[in-house]
Design a protein around this motif. Structure first.
Motif, PDB file in Angstrom:
ATOM      1  N   GLY A  43       0.815  -1.214   0.000  1.00 10.33           N
ATOM      2  CA  GLY A  43       0.000   0.000   0.000  1.00 10.33           C
ATOM      3  C   GLY A  43       0.846   1.260   0.000  1.00 10.33           C
ATOM      4  O   GLY A  43       0.523   2.242  -0.672  1.00 10.33           O
ATOM      5  N   LEU A  44       1.947   1.239   0.776  1.00  8.62           N
ATOM      6  CA  LEU A  44       2.845   2.394   0.778  1.00  8.62           C
ATOM      7  C   LEU A  44       3.454   2.613  -0.595  1.00  8.62           C
ATOM      8  O   LEU A  44       3.536   3.754  -1.078  1.00  8.62           O
ATOM      9  N   LEU A  45       3.871   1.537  -1.234  1.00  8.82           N
ATOM     10  CA  LEU A  45       4.453   1.641  -2.576  1.00  8.82           C
ATOM     11  C   LEU A  45       3.475   2.295  -3.548  1.00  8.82           C
ATOM     12  O   LEU A  45       3.802   3.284  -4.215  1.00  8.82           O
ATOM     13  N   ILE A  46       2.303   1.728  -3.622  1.00  7.93           N
ATOM     14  CA  ILE A  46       1.309   2.207  -4.587  1.00  7.93           C
ATOM     15  C   ILE A  46       0.908   3.652  -4.285  1.00  7.93           C
ATOM     16  O   ILE A  46       0.835   4.493  -5.188  1.00  7.93           O
ATOM     17  N   GLY A  47       0.665   3.946  -3.007  1.00  6.47           N
ATOM     18  CA  GLY A  47       0.242   5.287  -2.647  1.00  6.47           C
ATOM     19  C   GLY A  47       1.305   6.337  -2.862  1.00  6.47           C
ATOM     20  O   GLY A  47       1.025   7.434  -3.365  1.00  6.47           O
ATOM     21  N   SER A  48       2.542   6.031  -2.505  1.00  2.00           N
ATOM     22  CA  SER A  48       3.635   7.003  -2.640  1.00  2.00           C
ATOM     23  C   SER A  48       3.869   7.387  -4.088  1.00  2.00           C
ATOM     24  O   SER A  48       3.961   8.577  -4.423  1.00  2.00           O
ATOM     25  N   PHE A  49       3.964   6.387  -4.938  1.00  3.22           N
ATOM     26  CA  PHE A  49       4.268   6.692  -6.335  1.00  3.22           C
ATOM     27  C   PHE A  49       3.068   7.280  -7.061  1.00  3.22           C
ATOM     28  O   PHE A  49       3.240   8.041  -8.023  1.00  3.22           O
ATOM     29  N   TYR A  50       1.873   6.943  -6.619  1.00  2.13           N
ATOM     30  CA  TYR A  50       0.689   7.591  -7.194  1.00  2.13           C
ATOM     31  C   TYR A  50       0.707   9.085  -6.881  1.00  2.13           C
ATOM     32  O   TYR A  50       0.481   9.925  -7.770  1.00  2.13           O
ATOM     33  N   CYS A  51       0.972   9.420  -5.622  1.00  3.52           N
ATOM     34  CA  CYS A  51       1.038  10.836  -5.229  1.00  3.52           C
ATOM     35  C   CYS A  51       2.180  11.554  -5.941  1.00  3.52           C
ATOM     36  O   CYS A  51       2.042  12.717  -6.339  1.00  3.52           O
ATOM     37  N   GLU A  70      20.450  11.436  -3.745  1.00  6.17           N
ATOM     38  CA  GLU A  70      19.843  11.696  -2.428  1.00  6.17           C
ATOM     39  C   GLU A  70      18.336  11.472  -2.452  1.00  6.17           C
ATOM     40  O   GLU A  70      17.759  10.993  -1.475  1.00  6.17           O
ATOM     41  N   ILE A  71      17.703  11.811  -3.569  1.00  2.00           N
ATOM     42  CA  ILE A  71      16.260  11.597  -3.701  1.00  2.00           C
ATOM     43  C   ILE A  71      15.939  10.113  -3.574  1.00  2.00           C
ATOM     44  O   ILE A  71      15.005   9.719  -2.870  1.00  2.00           O
ATOM     45  N   ILE A  72      16.739   9.289  -4.250  1.00  2.00           N
ATOM     46  CA  ILE A  72      16.516   7.841  -4.209  1.00  2.00           C
ATOM     47  C   ILE A  72      16.826   7.296  -2.826  1.00  2.00           C
ATOM     48  O   ILE A  72      16.065   6.479  -2.275  1.00  2.00           O
ATOM     49  N   ARG A  73      17.932   7.728  -2.246  1.00  6.13           N
ATOM     50  CA  ARG A  73      18.298   7.229  -0.912  1.00  6.13           C
ATOM     51  C   ARG A  73      17.235   7.562   0.120  1.00  6.13           C
ATOM     52  O   ARG A  73      16.931   6.749   0.996  1.00  6.13           O
ATOM     53  N   ALA A  74      16.671   8.752   0.022  1.00  8.44           N
ATOM     54  CA  ALA A  74      15.634   9.154   0.972  1.00  8.44           C
ATOM     55  C   ALA A  74      14.410   8.254   0.851  1.00  8.44           C
ATOM     56  O   ALA A  74      13.807   7.869   1.863  1.00  8.44           O
ATOM     57  N   ARG A  75      14.026   7.902  -0.367  1.00  8.24           N
ATOM     58  CA  ARG A  75      12.856   7.037  -0.545  1.00  8.24           C
ATOM     59  C   ARG A  75      13.122   5.639   0.032  1.00  8.24           C
ATOM     60  O   ARG A  75      12.261   5.043   0.684  1.00  8.24           O
ATOM     61  N   TYR A  76      14.312   5.126  -0.198  1.00  2.00           N
ATOM     62  CA  TYR A  76      14.659   3.809   0.342  1.00  2.00           C
ATOM     63  C   TYR A  76      14.736   3.842   1.867  1.00  2.00           C
ATOM     64  O   TYR A  76      14.290   2.901   2.537  1.00  2.00           O
ATOM     65  N   LEU A  77      15.292   4.900   2.409  1.00  3.40           N
ATOM     66  CA  LEU A  77      15.393   5.014   3.862  1.00  3.40           C
ATOM     67  C   LEU A  77      14.005   5.147   4.479  1.00  3.40           C
ATOM     68  O   LEU A  77      13.716   4.520   5.518  1.00  3.40           O
ATOM     69  N   PHE A  78      13.147   5.936   3.858  1.00  4.73           N
ATOM     70  CA  PHE A  78      11.793   6.101   4.380  1.00  4.73           C
ATOM     71  C   PHE A  78      11.045   4.769   4.365  1.00  4.73           C
ATOM     72  O   PHE A  78      10.333   4.436   5.324  1.00  4.73           O
ATOM     73  N   ALA A  79      11.207   3.998   3.295  1.00  2.00           N
ATOM     74  CA  ALA A  79      10.534   2.704   3.205  1.00  2.00           C
ATOM     75  C   ALA A  79      11.010   1.760   4.305  1.00  2.00           C
ATOM     76  O   ALA A  79      10.198   1.052   4.925  1.00  2.00           O
ATOM     77  N   PRO A 130      12.842  -0.176  -8.446  1.00  2.00           N
ATOM     78  CA  PRO A 130      13.376   0.102  -9.789  1.00  2.00           C
ATOM     79  C   PRO A 130      12.303   0.146 -10.869  1.00  2.00           C
ATOM     80  O   PRO A 130      12.421   0.913 -11.833  1.00  2.00           O
ATOM     81  N   ILE A 131      11.260  -0.659 -10.688  1.00  2.00           N
ATOM     82  CA  ILE A 131      10.171  -0.663 -11.668  1.00  2.00           C
ATOM     83  C   ILE A 131       9.465   0.688 -11.684  1.00  2.00           C
ATOM     84  O   ILE A 131       9.204   1.266 -12.743  1.00  2.00           O
ATOM     85  N   TYR A 132       9.163   1.216 -10.505  1.00  2.00           N
ATOM     86  CA  TYR A 132       8.449   2.490 -10.422  1.00  2.00           C
ATOM     87  C   TYR A 132       9.321   3.675 -10.842  1.00  2.00           C
ATOM     88  O   TYR A 132       8.807   4.673 -11.357  1.00  2.00           O
ATOM     89  N   PHE A 133      10.621   3.570 -10.622  1.00  2.00           N
ATOM     90  CA  PHE A 133      11.500   4.654 -11.071  1.00  2.00           C
ATOM     91  C   PHE A 133      11.783   4.571 -12.566  1.00  2.00           C
ATOM     92  O   PHE A 133      12.119   5.577 -13.186  1.00  2.00           O
ATOM     93  N   ARG A 134      11.613   3.389 -13.149  1.00  2.61           N
ATOM     94  CA  ARG A 134      11.868   3.230 -14.583  1.00  2.61           C
ATOM     95  C   ARG A 134      10.651   3.619 -15.416  1.00  2.61           C
ATOM     96  O   ARG A 134      10.772   4.277 -16.451  1.00  2.61           O
ATOM     97  N   PHE A 135       9.461   3.228 -14.976  1.00  2.76           N
ATOM     98  CA  PHE A 135       8.250   3.451 -15.760  1.00  2.76           C
ATOM     99  C   PHE A 135       7.358   4.495 -15.089  1.00  2.76           C
ATOM    100  O   PHE A 135       7.538   4.811 -13.917  1.00  2.76           O
ATOM    101  N   SER A 136       6.392   4.970 -15.835  1.00  7.76           N
ATOM    102  CA  SER A 136       5.366   5.824 -15.232  1.00  7.76           C
ATOM    103  C   SER A 136       4.449   4.951 -14.376  1.00  7.76           C
ATOM    104  O   SER A 136       4.541   3.721 -14.392  1.00  7.76           O
TER     105      SER A 136
END
Length: 214
Positions: A43-51, A70-79, A130-136
């Protein structure tokens, strides 16, 4: 990094508040803790990338004096933080449920079970980010759903073929691996989950560095 973590916290604030009530409700409804925990991570995955897509967050972030890594590291750390915090809350509710809900049929979440929950969540994130960062968003969601359907399907198909075939050495080897995992889950699951998470982080950084966000 702190500002990026606050951004993720702000984006997911409604989801986090919902979890405070959702986890107790799932226990009242006699839902498996494992299914509940995994569902919360997805749910976090779907909601975060949708927003992110709806608000054009990434396009805005790359215009700021902050590196894409840093943007990527922050997302991984938050997860990872989300996984640990939801697990802590789930264990608390689990203890209360086994005390006050006599009909709850699932065993208490032990330390070993909690450890496996964390490892599974890290692997889910490692496969999905990686899937969400690669595709829309929509194509990524489709790929993720197919991935989570095809991987278990391929596993059970391979297992079925092994059962039909004559490969005792494979069964012997698989039995030894499962026995080792059962006896020493920390020695196998922890390095595997951590390695997959770090490899996924590296891959997502490579993808995001090359992505056109103009």
């Amino acid at each position: 990094m702190t500002a990026l973590l606050k951004k993720d916290l702000f984006i997911n604030r409604n989801y986090l508040l919902m979890i405070l009530f959702l986890i107790p409700y799932l226990y009242v409804m006699n839902i498996s803790p494992a299914a509940s925990f995994v569902g919360l991570q997805i749910g976090l995955l779907i909601g975060s990338f949708y927003c992110d897509q709806q608000a054009g967050i990434n396009q805005f972030l790359v215009s700021l004096p902050v590196s894409r890594r840093e943007i990527i590291r922050a997302r991984y750390l938050f997860a990872a933080l989300f996984a640990f915090l939801t697990l802590a809350y789930l264990v608390l509710i689990d203890q209360l449920a086994h005390r006050f809900l006599p009909y709850f049929e699932y065993p208490p979440v032990s330390g070993r079970t909690a450890f496996i929950f964390v490892c599974v969540s890290l692997v889910i994130y490692a496969l999905s980010f990686p899937i969400y960062f690669r595709f829309s968003y929509i194509p990524a969601l489709v790929v993720q759903v197919l991935l989570f359907i095809l991987l278990p399907g391929a596993f059970f198909l391979a297992l079925k073929l092994l059962v039909k075939g004559d490969a005792p050495w494979l069964f012997h080897g698989a039995g030894r691996i499962f026995a080792s995992f059962s006896d020493h889950p920390f020695l196998i699951a922890a390095p595997a989950a951590l390695a997959s998470y770090l490899l996924s982080l590296f891959l997502s950084q490579r993808i995001f560095m090359k992505k056109d966000l103009k």
